[in-house]
Design a protein around this motif. Sequence first.
Motif, short mmCIF file in Angstrom:
data_model
loop_
_atom_site.label_atom_id
_atom_site.label_comp_id
_atom_site.label_asym_id
_atom_site.label_seq_id
_atom_site.Cartn_x
_atom_site.Cartn_y
_atom_site.Cartn_z
N LEU A 120 0.82 -1.22 0.00
CA LEU A 120 0.00 0.00 0.00
C LEU A 120 0.85 1.27 0.00
CD1 LEU A 120 -2.84 1.22 0.09
CD2 LEU A 120 -2.77 1.04 2.58
N PRO A 121 1.75 1.48 0.98
CA PRO A 121 2.61 2.68 0.92
C PRO A 121 3.55 2.66 -0.29
CG PRO A 121 3.34 1.24 2.69
CD PRO A 121 2.02 0.71 2.21
N SER A 122 3.99 1.48 -0.71
CA SER A 122 4.89 1.40 -1.86
C SER A 122 4.19 1.88 -3.13
CB SER A 122 5.39 -0.03 -2.04
OG SER A 122 6.31 -0.10 -3.11
N ALA A 123 2.99 1.36 -3.38
CA ALA A 123 2.24 1.76 -4.59
C ALA A 123 1.90 3.24 -4.55
CB ALA A 123 0.98 0.92 -4.72
N LEU A 124 1.51 3.75 -3.37
CA LEU A 124 1.18 5.17 -3.24
C LEU A 124 2.42 6.03 -3.45
CD1 LEU A 124 -0.89 7.35 -2.61
CD2 LEU A 124 -0.45 6.98 -0.17
N GLY A 125 3.56 5.59 -2.91
CA GLY A 125 4.80 6.35 -3.08
C GLY A 125 5.23 6.44 -4.53
N TYR A 126 5.17 5.33 -5.26
CA TYR A 126 5.52 5.35 -6.68
C TYR A 126 4.54 6.22 -7.47
CZ TYR A 126 9.07 1.68 -6.32
OH TYR A 126 10.21 0.97 -6.03
N ALA A 127 3.26 6.20 -7.07
CA ALA A 127 2.28 7.04 -7.76
C ALA A 127 2.60 8.52 -7.57
CB ALA A 127 0.88 6.73 -7.26
N LEU A 129 5.59 9.78 -6.99
CA LEU A 129 6.80 10.08 -7.76
C LEU A 129 6.49 10.20 -9.25
CD1 LEU A 129 9.28 7.62 -5.99
CD2 LEU A 129 9.36 10.12 -5.90
N ALA A 130 5.60 9.34 -9.73
CA ALA A 130 5.27 9.38 -11.16
C ALA A 130 4.48 10.62 -11.53
CB ALA A 130 4.48 8.13 -11.55
N LEU A 139 9.48 14.17 -2.18
CA LEU A 139 9.99 13.75 -0.89
C LEU A 139 9.03 12.78 -0.20
CD1 LEU A 139 11.51 17.08 0.49
CD2 LEU A 139 12.69 15.18 -0.63
N LEU A 140 7.71 13.06 -0.30
CA LEU A 140 6.74 12.16 0.32
C LEU A 140 6.75 10.80 -0.37
CD1 LEU A 140 4.53 11.69 2.39
CD2 LEU A 140 2.87 12.69 0.79
N GLY A 141 6.91 10.81 -1.69
CA GLY A 141 7.00 9.54 -2.41
C GLY A 141 8.20 8.73 -1.96
N ARG A 142 9.34 9.39 -1.74
CA ARG A 142 10.53 8.70 -1.26
C ARG A 142 10.34 8.17 0.17
NH1 ARG A 142 14.32 6.35 -3.33
NH2 ARG A 142 16.01 7.20 -2.09
N ARG A 201 9.59 9.88 -15.27
CA ARG A 201 8.44 9.45 -14.47
C ARG A 201 8.11 7.97 -14.69
NH1 ARG A 201 5.67 14.01 -12.53
NH2 ARG A 201 6.25 15.98 -13.54
N TRP A 202 8.45 7.44 -15.85
CA TRP A 202 8.14 6.05 -16.16
C TRP A 202 8.95 5.08 -15.32
CZ3 TRP A 202 4.05 4.32 -18.75
CH2 TRP A 202 3.36 5.23 -19.55
N LEU A 203 10.06 5.54 -14.75
CA LEU A 203 10.80 4.67 -13.83
C LEU A 203 9.96 4.37 -12.59
CD1 LEU A 203 14.39 6.20 -13.95
CD2 LEU A 203 13.62 4.06 -14.95
N ALA A 204 9.21 5.36 -12.10
CA ALA A 204 8.32 5.13 -10.96
C ALA A 204 7.16 4.22 -11.35
CB ALA A 204 7.80 6.47 -10.44
N VAL A 205 6.65 4.38 -12.56
CA VAL A 205 5.58 3.49 -13.03
C VAL A 205 6.08 2.05 -13.09
CG1 VAL A 205 4.06 2.96 -14.97
CG2 VAL A 205 4.47 5.35 -14.33
N ALA A 206 7.31 1.86 -13.56
CA ALA A 206 7.89 0.52 -13.63
C ALA A 206 8.02 -0.09 -12.23
CB ALA A 206 9.25 0.56 -14.32
N GLY A 207 8.24 0.75 -11.22
CA GLY A 207 8.36 0.25 -9.85
C GLY A 207 7.09 -0.36 -9.31
#
Length: 510
Positions: A120-127, A129-130, A139-142, A201-207
């Motif tokens: 849950l926090p991982s998917a939200l963080g990548y979103a 960042l993307a 910073l919040l995404g990280r 931004r696509w690097l975060a999507v790939a995550g």
Amino acid sequence: MERRDREPLVRKTSSSYRTFPESTARRLDKEYLRSLHNKRLYLAVFAAVLGNFSFGFALVYPSPVIPALEAHPSPALRLDQHTAPWFGSVFTLGAAAGGLSTMLLNDCLGRKLSIMFSALPSALGYALLAGAQGLWMLLLGRVLTGYAGGVTSASIPVYISEISHPGVRGMLGACPQIMAVLGSLVLYALGKYLWLVLDWRWLAVAGEVPVLAMVLLLCFMPNSPRFLLSQGKEEEALGSLCWLRGEDTDYGREYEQIKDSIRKQSRRVSCAELKDPFIYKPILIAGGMRFLQQLSGVTCILVYLQPIFKRTSVILKAEYDAALVGLVRLSAVAIAAVSMDKAGRKILLFVSAGVMLVSNLTMGLYIHFAPASHNGTVANTTLVSSANLPAEPTNYITLIPLLATMFFIMGYAMGWGPITWLLMSEILPLKARGVASGLCVVVSWLTAFTLTQFFLPVVNAFGLEVPFLFFAVISAGNILFTGCCVPETKGRSLEQIEAFFRTGRRSFLR
């Protein structure tokens, strides 16, 4: 298998477990290990360590992204010499918070659900960042991806150790490190090649991909039999062990051993019990290993690899150094995975600390005594700006710091990297395993954050050789700590390891 079909086997193995002499019990254990088919166990481990793949991916995410953000046309997203280091290091604060919360999650939700919760926090963080439109979103995404990494760091090793049997626990215990390194390598590859045609931004999507795959696979995996028994869910625990070991094996005997061990323990650790050596000794050993692991300098060296190579004028293009280090790490962790259940944990820890000691000492002495023409100056404390300094004229003598760094990474990855996580999950008592594993992760990442923040100021004030000589002293301390405090757990069940700490009798580990 229905419950009524299982009960005769369990009753039979229960009496056998209590009445067989020790030599016969050892023979039965060996026969049992030979009868096991591990395909389902490997599948469960693979599903879990996808969380470590995501962790490794997120950890090095700033490496290709910071240069793009420093040149970003929008002032709201542009990083400078003050914000870029925070974008890289705030991940460790999130990881510490994740480890702290796992002290409760591991015992309340269980190991498997804690790993799934991290999605849950991982998917939200990548979103975030993307889709970032400002610095606060970056910073919040990280922080959120770091929080997820802290949860998985504390939960996955415990889950793997509790579902594995002694014959393969060492090999499977190295899988989290292997997957974390693979995640980093994939990020570097995407940053170098995919970025040619796609936005950062696509690097975060790939995550998001490994996170979703992890959740889907874990839905079909069993929970830890030991955790289920600690919650009084005996039928579910027996079904879980049956799924992991196979219906045609004598899994009922292992079930009774686990059950007998848990029967001797209360469900929660009280404050009074913390004075018991059975509780505090393994916690101090695990926490001490996590502390010394980070003090040996691995995070600083990985984070500031390019500035270090520039400082020593290494003959290496900046775009290849991280990938080369990643390949060395991957090879060394693979060696550790293969040899851990054969050579043992302690011998690999000794070799690992010895290699790190020689490597750090070589690096420190080279920087101190090498001619000034071979050493540039780290101009300021920013990660990227230091790495982009003009290269000094190079000489083949600069292969010395390159080889020293490679050997340090290799030494770390074959011992103090994966084995520290494995031993943490092996030696912690079951009643304190959830809380103590989270505490160890907090110690680890707070140490990493502090060391990373102070590394460049120390370099600027005293020179680059000072931290490396400090890391060499710590590596020598790692050797002493291994010899004096760390037990050998190769081929021993978690119940035998607990019996050693409970009684102090080394015969349990022979």
